[in-house]
Design an enzyme around this catalytic site. Structure first.
Site, short mmCIF file in Angstrom:
data_model
loop_
_atom_site.label_atom_id
_atom_site.label_comp_id
_atom_site.label_asym_id
_atom_site.label_seq_id
_atom_site.Cartn_x
_atom_site.Cartn_y
_atom_site.Cartn_z
N THR A 1 0.83 -1.22 0.00
CA THR A 1 0.00 0.00 0.00
C THR A 1 0.85 1.25 0.00
O THR A 1 0.47 2.28 -0.57
CB THR A 1 -0.93 -0.03 1.24
OG1 THR A 1 -1.81 -1.14 1.09
CG2 THR A 1 -1.75 1.23 1.37
N ASP B 1 0.05 -6.74 4.81
CA ASP B 1 -0.68 -8.01 5.00
C ASP B 1 0.24 -9.16 5.41
O ASP B 1 -0.13 -9.97 6.26
CB ASP B 1 -1.43 -8.39 3.72
CG ASP B 1 -2.65 -7.51 3.47
OD1 ASP B 1 -2.98 -6.70 4.36
OD2 ASP B 1 -3.27 -7.63 2.40
N1 ASP Z 1 -2.74 -5.55 0.48
C1 ASP Z 1 -1.69 -4.63 0.87
C2 ASP Z 1 -0.38 -5.38 0.86
O1 ASP Z 1 -0.12 -6.11 1.77
C3 ASP Z 1 -1.98 -4.05 2.20
C4 ASP Z 1 -0.96 -3.08 2.71
O2 ASP Z 1 0.13 -2.91 2.23
O3 ASP Z 1 -1.28 -2.42 3.74
O4 ASP Z 1 0.38 -5.24 -0.06
#
Ligand code: ASP
Length: 318
Positions: free
Chosen positions: A14, A94
């Site tokens: 993210t 994640d």
């Molecule tokens: N889905 C994202 C990831 O893990 C969530 C994040 O980075 O907060 O890449």
């Protein structure tokens, strides 16, 4: 004082996500290049000489054993490079806890390795990525969050706190301070013990396959049986102290690959129930996904449950 030289390895997440301007959700992870990510935080130059290398640019749910091994090899090279003082890794939240633990088990750190990320994409109204990246670089460069500098180990820096790689876990699906520890009193310590287990992955290009199987009321034992057919080892995220139904216990008795019993509670310490899971391996206080990381690495050395049990005993603290 000369500025410390910090290498930032980017992997996506993210923190490198892009979405509709001003929005916190509905974005795509892993879009901003490593160069642009670092260029968007000019304050980094006040604390360190930084240089960036992009390892990959993915949503961390797409992390793989191959990328883990590539990352571990690069971190090891940088540990040996005398022109480098510390390493920061940007990563999706994640699976950040799994990558942190994998690196902790596979790289001997004489320099700090700090992993960070963000909960909001770079295009949010108030993105949290820049502050997290700045904080991680400050810690790696010796400007610790508290008075004592952290030991040279693998850490996660997030929302102003530092967590050791063994105990850190994503504890919230949405909070800005989503990273925490999985067992009360067992983390957030700047004096985390050095991991007793070590695995050399430098000659590998993949890891054995381990799946985590989650128990719930009336869960079909067929799920367990099928998982065993497609895995080299299993982790059961059982209820309470790693428990499950008699139907699962019966199915488990016929499975002849190494099985680790963990708890879906993610808190406290599992004690092996010898009636339900005789002779199996106990995760102790390791969360199921951390137990899966350790089991994959154990299986690169031995399939013997006695040997694997010893690694899991070494992974317990205190
Ligand atoms: N889905 C994202 C990831 O893990 C969530 C994040 O980075 O907060 O890449």
């Amino acid at each position: 004082m000369a500025k410390k030289k910090i290498v930032i390895l980017t992997t996506g997440g993210t923190i490198a996500g892009i979405g509709e301007a001003g929005k916190d959700t509905g974005y795509v992870s892993g879009q901003v290049s490593g160069e642009s990510l670092v260029a968007s935080v000019p304050e980094l130059a006040e604390y360190a000489d930084v240089r960036v290398e992009e390892i990959c640019n993915i949503n961390s749910d797409d992390m793989t054993d191959r990328i883990w091994i590539e990352l571990a090899n690069r971190v090891r090279e940088l540990q040996e490079d005398e022109s480098v003082d510390g390493i920061v890794i940007t990563h999706g939240t994640d699976t950040m806890d799994e990558t942190a633990y994998f690196l902790n088990l596979t790289v001997k750190c004489e320099k700090p390795v700090i992993i960070t990320g963000s909960m909001r994409p770079s295009t949010a109204k108030n993105p949290d990525g820049p502050a997290n990246l700045l904080g991680a670089v400050r810690v790696a460069a010796g400007f610790a969050v508290d008075d004592d500098p952290p030991e040279n180990l693998v850490w996660v820096y997030f929302a102003g706190s530092l967590f050791d790689a063994r105990n850190v876990q994503k504890c919230s699906a949405s909070a800005l301070d989503a990273m925490g520890v999985n067992a009360p009193g067992e983390g957030a310590s700047l004096n985390a013990p050095r991991e007793k287990n070590f695995f050399d992955v430098s000659k590998l290009d993949s890891l054995p396959r381990v799946n985590v199987v989650y128990f719930s009321v009336d869960a079909s034992p067929k799920v367990l049986e099928y998982a065993a057919c497609i895995s080299d080892g299993l982790v059961i995220a059982g209820a309470g102290s790693g428990e499950f139904s008699k139907a699962w216990a019966e199915a488990l008795a016929a499975i002849d690959i190494p099985v680790v019993i963990a708890s879906r509670t993610n808190h406290g310490v599992v004690t092996l129930n010898e009636t339900l899971a005789p002779g199996r391996i106990c995760a102790g206080s390791l969360a199921p996904q951390k137990a899966a990381v350790l089991l994959r690495l154990c299986l690169t050395v031995s399939e013997n449950p006695r040997v694997i049990r010893n690694y899991f005993a070494n992974a317990q603290q205190g």
